[in-house]
Design a protein around this motif. Structure first.
Motif, PDB file in Angstrom:
ATOM      1  N   ASP A  98       0.816  -1.213   0.000  1.00 27.43           N
ATOM      2  CA  ASP A  98       0.000   0.000   0.000  1.00 27.43           C
ATOM      3  C   ASP A  98       0.851   1.266   0.000  1.00 27.43           C
ATOM      4  O   ASP A  98       0.336   2.363  -0.233  1.00 27.43           O
ATOM      5  CB  ASP A  98      -0.971   0.017   1.184  1.00 27.43           C
ATOM      6  CG  ASP A  98      -0.291  -0.261   2.519  1.00 27.43           C
ATOM      7  OD1 ASP A  98       0.949  -0.400   2.525  1.00 27.43           O
ATOM      8  OD2 ASP A  98      -1.003  -0.362   3.524  1.00 27.43           O
ATOM      9  N   ILE A 116      -3.709   4.539   7.220  1.00 30.10           N
ATOM     10  CA  ILE A 116      -3.241   5.876   6.827  1.00 30.10           C
ATOM     11  C   ILE A 116      -2.073   6.355   7.685  1.00 30.10           C
ATOM     12  O   ILE A 116      -1.684   7.511   7.595  1.00 30.10           O
ATOM     13  CB  ILE A 116      -4.391   6.902   6.871  1.00 30.10           C
ATOM     14  CG1 ILE A 116      -4.945   7.051   8.296  1.00 30.10           C
ATOM     15  CG2 ILE A 116      -5.494   6.534   5.895  1.00 30.10           C
ATOM     16  CD1 ILE A 116      -5.856   8.248   8.454  1.00 30.10           C
ATOM     17  N   PHE A 128      -2.869  10.685  -0.642  1.00 38.50           N
ATOM     18  CA  PHE A 128      -2.773   9.307  -0.153  1.00 38.50           C
ATOM     19  C   PHE A 128      -4.061   8.895   0.553  1.00 38.50           C
ATOM     20  O   PHE A 128      -4.621   7.817   0.295  1.00 38.50           O
ATOM     21  CB  PHE A 128      -1.576   9.201   0.792  1.00 38.50           C
ATOM     22  CG  PHE A 128      -1.453   7.889   1.510  1.00 38.50           C
ATOM     23  CD1 PHE A 128      -0.868   6.798   0.899  1.00 38.50           C
ATOM     24  CD2 PHE A 128      -1.906   7.758   2.815  1.00 38.50           C
ATOM     25  CE1 PHE A 128      -0.747   5.581   1.563  1.00 38.50           C
ATOM     26  CE2 PHE A 128      -1.784   6.560   3.486  1.00 38.50           C
ATOM     27  CZ  PHE A 128      -1.199   5.471   2.865  1.00 38.50           C
ATOM     28  N   ALA A 160       0.779   8.506   6.197  1.00 41.63           N
ATOM     29  CA  ALA A 160       0.532   9.917   5.873  1.00 41.63           C
ATOM     30  C   ALA A 160       0.733  10.828   7.078  1.00 41.63           C
ATOM     31  O   ALA A 160       0.959  12.037   6.912  1.00 41.63           O
ATOM     32  CB  ALA A 160      -0.894  10.095   5.338  1.00 41.63           C
ATOM     33  N   TYR A 174      -6.868   6.115  -0.678  1.00 38.73           N
ATOM     34  CA  TYR A 174      -7.242   5.012   0.205  1.00 38.73           C
ATOM     35  C   TYR A 174      -8.738   5.020   0.514  1.00 38.73           C
ATOM     36  O   TYR A 174      -9.326   3.980   0.831  1.00 38.73           O
ATOM     37  CB  TYR A 174      -6.447   5.071   1.509  1.00 38.73           C
ATOM     38  CG  TYR A 174      -5.625   3.832   1.740  1.00 38.73           C
ATOM     39  CD1 TYR A 174      -6.228   2.588   1.894  1.00 38.73           C
ATOM     40  CD2 TYR A 174      -4.242   3.891   1.778  1.00 38.73           C
ATOM     41  CE1 TYR A 174      -5.487   1.450   2.087  1.00 38.73           C
ATOM     42  CE2 TYR A 174      -3.480   2.757   1.967  1.00 38.73           C
ATOM     43  CZ  TYR A 174      -4.110   1.540   2.122  1.00 38.73           C
ATOM     44  OH  TYR A 174      -3.363   0.401   2.299  1.00 38.73           O
ATOM     45  N   VAL A 233       0.575  15.603  -0.724  1.00 43.26           N
ATOM     46  CA  VAL A 233       0.828  14.167  -0.891  1.00 43.26           C
ATOM     47  C   VAL A 233       0.059  13.361   0.152  1.00 43.26           C
ATOM     48  O   VAL A 233      -0.544  12.330  -0.163  1.00 43.26           O
ATOM     49  CB  VAL A 233       2.343  13.879  -0.787  1.00 43.26           C
ATOM     50  CG1 VAL A 233       2.608  12.383  -0.669  1.00 43.26           C
ATOM     51  CG2 VAL A 233       3.068  14.446  -2.001  1.00 43.26           C
ATOM     52  N   ALA A 234       0.070  13.820   1.403  1.00 46.46           N
ATOM     53  CA  ALA A 234      -0.640  13.100   2.465  1.00 46.46           C
ATOM     54  C   ALA A 234      -2.139  13.053   2.193  1.00 46.46           C
ATOM     55  O   ALA A 234      -2.767  11.994   2.333  1.00 46.46           O
ATOM     56  CB  ALA A 234      -0.373  13.772   3.810  1.00 46.46           C
ATOM     57  N   TYR A 283       4.010  11.186  -4.313  1.00 50.27           N
ATOM     58  CA  TYR A 283       5.265  11.839  -3.949  1.00 50.27           C
ATOM     59  C   TYR A 283       6.229  11.859  -5.135  1.00 50.27           C
ATOM     60  O   TYR A 283       6.953  12.841  -5.353  1.00 50.27           O
ATOM     61  CB  TYR A 283       5.919  11.143  -2.753  1.00 50.27           C
ATOM     62  CG  TYR A 283       6.587  12.114  -1.812  1.00 50.27           C
ATOM     63  CD1 TYR A 283       6.116  12.296  -0.532  1.00 50.27           C
ATOM     64  CD2 TYR A 283       7.675  12.883  -2.217  1.00 50.27           C
ATOM     65  CE1 TYR A 283       6.696  13.205   0.338  1.00 50.27           C
ATOM     66  CE2 TYR A 283       8.258  13.795  -1.364  1.00 50.27           C
ATOM     67  CZ  TYR A 283       7.767  13.955  -0.102  1.00 50.27           C
ATOM     68  OH  TYR A 283       8.341  14.862   0.744  1.00 50.27           O
ATOM     69  N   VAL A 285       0.648   3.726  -2.920  1.00 47.58           N
ATOM     70  CA  VAL A 285      -0.312   4.822  -2.948  1.00 47.58           C
ATOM     71  C   VAL A 285       0.315   6.109  -2.427  1.00 47.58           C
ATOM     72  O   VAL A 285      -0.134   7.205  -2.745  1.00 47.58           O
ATOM     73  CB  VAL A 285      -1.567   4.453  -2.125  1.00 47.58           C
ATOM     74  CG1 VAL A 285      -2.650   5.509  -2.259  1.00 47.58           C
ATOM     75  CG2 VAL A 285      -2.117   3.106  -2.574  1.00 47.58           C
ATOM     76  N   LEU A 286       1.357   5.983  -1.621  1.00 47.29           N
ATOM     77  CA  LEU A 286       2.094   7.150  -1.131  1.00 47.29           C
ATOM     78  C   LEU A 286       3.258   7.501  -2.071  1.00 47.29           C
ATOM     79  O   LEU A 286       3.527   8.674  -2.325  1.00 47.29           O
ATOM     80  CB  LEU A 286       2.631   6.879   0.273  1.00 47.29           C
ATOM     81  CG  LEU A 286       3.344   8.039   0.969  1.00 47.29           C
ATOM     82  CD1 LEU A 286       2.363   9.157   1.271  1.00 47.29           C
ATOM     83  CD2 LEU A 286       4.010   7.563   2.249  1.00 47.29           C
TER      84      LEU A 286
END
Length: 203
Positions: free
Chosen positions: A8, A136, A121, A139, A125, A117-118, A16, A11-12
């Motif tokens: 996962d 999460i 993310f 993040a 999700y 970005v956070a 980024y 996804v971050l």
């Protein structure tokens, strides 16, 4: 890390990576080559090790990815509303740091990318029906960085504005501590595994 431990994280990594490309801090081809090489090495290592222990050919993170996304079987463990992370999970996990993170994005230009970005993310999700606070966690450090930037800026203010800012920061810190204590007490009283272990060792 995404190929070996937590798929996962893709996804971050994706938003980024796009941010770094937009800021021209990395070149596309070099970033693609490094990412592909690291992913291949990590995947090869985990396939060899985990296949040995499970006694079948296995890439654990690929199976997790397919289970949670393509097959959507994680929904068998319950579903939450699409915006649950934003109105419940983030406020509970960040407490007073949440408004500071948003303030940091306003005051400090360098913090805006981390916040973007956070939030991207968390938004990505949110597309999965099954939601848990732990999903999460990656993040949260980015948002805390933005919150720290806001605190640093406020502490540099002088005069009456600086006094009010310090007063607000102290209030936020006290409120966050109170929330942490209350939620810790609630979690300790609502942990069935702990009660089961206590009963087992008391028998």
């Amino acid at each position: 890390a995404a190929a070996t431990f937590r798929c996962d994280l893709l996804v971050l990594i994706a938003p980024y990576g796009l941010l770094l490309l937009a800021q021209k801090r990395v070149s596309f081809f070099r970033a693609a080559a490094v990412t592909a090489s690291a992913a291949a090495c990590g995947a090869a290592l985990t396939v060899v090790v985990d296949s040995f222990f499970w006694q079948r050919w296995l890439w654990p993170e690929l199976e997790v990815l397919l289970f949670n996304t393509a097959e959507n079987k994680s929904s068998d463990w319950g579903v939450s509303p699409p915006l649950w992370y934003f109105y419940s999970a983030l406020p509970r996990s960040l407490a007073g740091a949440l408004p500071l993170a948003l303030l940091g994005a306003q005051l400090e230009r360098r913090a805006r990318g981390a916040v973007a970005v956070a939030l991207a993310f968390v938004a990505l999700y949110s597309l999965l029906p099954h939601k848990e606070l732990r999903f999460i966690f990656p993040a949260l450090p980015l948002l805390n960085v933005a919150a720290a930037a806001a605190v640093g800026r406020c502490l540099r203010w002088k005069g009456y504005t600086g006094f009010l800012a310090r007063l607000a920061l102290a209030a936020l810190a006290a409120a966050s501590l109170a929330v942490a204590v209350a939620m810790s007490a609630a979690s300790a009283s609502n942990y069935p595994g702990g009660h089961a272990l206590l009963s087992l060792h008391s028998a």
